[in-house]
Design a protein around this motif. Structure first.
Motif, short mmCIF file in Angstrom:
data_model
loop_
_atom_site.label_atom_id
_atom_site.label_comp_id
_atom_site.label_asym_id
_atom_site.label_seq_id
_atom_site.Cartn_x
_atom_site.Cartn_y
_atom_site.Cartn_z
N VAL A 219 44.75 47.15 63.79
CA VAL A 219 44.80 48.39 64.57
C VAL A 219 46.24 48.59 65.03
N SER A 220 46.78 49.75 64.77
CA SER A 220 48.11 50.12 65.25
C SER A 220 47.95 51.37 66.12
N MET A 221 48.38 51.27 67.35
CA MET A 221 48.13 52.36 68.31
C MET A 221 49.39 52.73 69.06
N HIS A 222 49.59 54.03 69.22
CA HIS A 222 50.70 54.56 70.03
C HIS A 222 50.13 55.57 71.02
N SER A 223 50.65 55.53 72.24
CA SER A 223 50.18 56.46 73.26
C SER A 223 51.29 56.71 74.27
N ASN A 224 51.19 57.86 74.96
CA ASN A 224 52.15 58.17 76.02
C ASN A 224 51.75 57.58 77.36
N CYS A 225 50.63 56.84 77.39
CA CYS A 225 50.17 56.22 78.64
C CYS A 225 51.08 55.04 78.97
N ALA A 226 51.69 55.08 80.15
CA ALA A 226 52.63 54.02 80.55
C ALA A 226 51.96 52.89 81.31
N HIS A 282 45.68 56.10 84.54
CA HIS A 282 46.65 55.76 85.57
C HIS A 282 45.91 55.10 86.72
N PRO A 283 46.29 53.90 87.11
CA PRO A 283 45.55 53.20 88.16
C PRO A 283 45.63 53.92 89.49
N VAL A 284 44.47 54.29 90.02
CA VAL A 284 44.38 54.91 91.34
C VAL A 284 43.50 53.99 92.18
N GLU A 285 44.12 53.22 93.04
CA GLU A 285 43.41 52.17 93.74
C GLU A 285 43.44 52.36 95.25
N GLN A 286 43.51 53.62 95.70
CA GLN A 286 43.63 53.80 97.14
C GLN A 286 42.39 53.30 97.88
N TYR A 287 41.20 53.45 97.29
CA TYR A 287 40.00 52.99 97.98
C TYR A 287 39.91 51.47 97.96
#
Length: 430
Positions: A219-226, A282-287
């Motif tokens: 599997v070769s994968m590219h994404s704009n997710c940082a 995108h990690p949203v961990e405020q809770y």
């Protein structure tokens, strides 16, 4: 007369001793009473987290859920149209281009993705194929198929190419979450290979997973997710993560998984145990951070009450239990401020605003009670340092126990040093 003075001093000492004991008992009862708002705040955090999860489920249901790609495989059927066995490809190469975007629902933002998944598979007859199974193939009781978690995620008709021939749209059928088509197996049955390419325009949320169906699967994968989170049973053999996105490559062999090239009907469920992939969000961990922060609430309450109590003894200016209660409520109110601000701002900014407001309020209040700005500034500064220390603990999760234990030891040492000069019974002579 000297006897009367000594008797009065004895009564005064006994009276102060009783007052100190009663005050400590009252403070302990106030700490127990503050369990009520503490439980309320924890319940509020759970409620807001549940609201966010419900909103996310609603958005993801309409956009597309997490996707798992299985295939392509050749599914062979019995006369009753039930799967007898599945023939897996000798080689499976998957390339993925995924672009994430943000969708909003109310005050919440959620990450979803658009992806183009290309499956290149080559089939050969495995040596383990029995004569009966080969006969079923020759009788043409089969179909080629790709399974997805949900066909709702398809944004266009998938394109299928078999041995260089592009299949027409009407040659591809759908059933449940399965994409199916037929092809000529003649070359493969004569000992050759069958090449198949499937292009899937896909969208989803949370994550995308793949099943290692090939004898060799890449599997070769590219994404704009940082901020990818690689998950499943296999990690990438190579990965590059930057602010602009990531590139990752997986390579899984048949000996790495828990099923063979020919999977009978009873063992098909075991293929799910070898899936791998990546979370695109995108990690949203405020809770989560709010929940961790509120666990330290009683530490702050106890230390604040201890400082106020020491100040009361040193300055010999009584503080009413109601004033202790108001200070405790102010400390608890910090967590509702933190929760409400963190839903609209970053956790760091929310924490800074809430801690400054709370420290300033309690410092101003204590300065007024003690008629001393210096005392108010001292207590406000102490609270600011304490909140800063708690924030550091929240950020260094792996070392939180070590740093927290050392920090509490230091606080205890300071408290013991400060309490040495306190005349607990009022028995010192002036």
């Amino acid at each position: 007369m000297e006897a009367n003075i000594q008797e009065n001093n004895g009564l005064g000492t006994e009276s102060r001793r009783e007052r100190t004991g009663i005050k400590l008992l009252v403070i302990a009862m106030l700490c127990i009473l503050l369990l009520i708002p503490w439980f309320f705040i924890r319940s509020l955090i759970d409620e807001r987290s549940s609201t966010e999860s419900s909103a996310e489920e609603e958005v993801c249901e309409k956009w597309g859920s997490a996707q798992t790609v299985q295939g392509p495989v050749i599914k062979v059927y019995t006369g009753k149209d039930s799967t007898s066995f599945s023939l897996l490809p000798e080689r499976l190469d998957i390339t993925v281009e995924a672009a994430t975007r943000e969708l909003s629902r109310g005050i919440y933002d959620f990450t979803v993705y658009d992806a183009e998944v290309v499956l290149d598979a080559q089939f050969t007859l495995p040596p383990s194929l029995t004569a009966t199974q080969r006969t079923q193939l020759e009788r043409n009781c089969w179909q080629m198929a790709v399974d997805l978690s949900s066909l709702k995620g398809l944004t266009d008709n998938p394109s299928v190419c078999v041995d260089g021939r592009d299949l027409a749209v009407q040659e591809v059928t759908f059933e449940g979450s399965r994409i199916m088509w037929r092809a000529d197996l003649g070359a493969m049955l004569e000992g050759g290979t069958l090449a198949c390419r499937v292009r899937l325009p896909l969208r989803g949320s949370h994550r995308i997973d793949f099943a290692p169906m090939g004898n060799t699967t890449t599997v070769s994968m590219h994404s704009n997710c940082a901020t990818p989170s690689f998950c499943g049973n296999f990690l990438p053999v190579e990965r590059t993560v930057a602010d602009t996105g990531f590139d990752a490559q997986w390579r899984v062999l048949a000996i790495n998984r828990n099923f063979a090239q020919v999977v009978d009907r009873s063992a098909w469920h075991t293929t799910d145990d070898s899936n791998f992939g990546v979370e695109l969000r995108h990690p949203v961990e405020q809770y989560l951070q709010n929940e961790r922060a509120v666990k330290y609430a009683y530490l702050i309450v106890l230390l604040t009450f201890a400082v106020v109590f020491f100040v009361e003894l040193r300055r010999e200016r009584p503080i009413h239990p109601v004033q202790y209660l108001l200070i405790g409520i102010a400390v608890m109110l910090f967590y509702t401020l933190l929760l409400s601000f963190s839903e609209h701002l970053s956790f760091l900014v929310a924490y800074l605003i809430a801690s400054v407001m709370t420290a300033a309020l309690i410092g101003f209040y204590m300065g007024g009670i003690m008629r001393s700005r210096k005392v108010g500034a001292l207590i406000g500064g102490m609270l600011a340092v304490l909140y800063a220390f708690i924030y550091i603990l929240l950020q260094i999760e792996s070392y939180a126990l070590l740093v927290g234990s050392v920090g509490l030891f230091a606080v205890l040492a300071v408290a013991m040093a400060a309490s040495r000069r306190i005349d607990w019974y009022g028995s010192s002579k002036k």
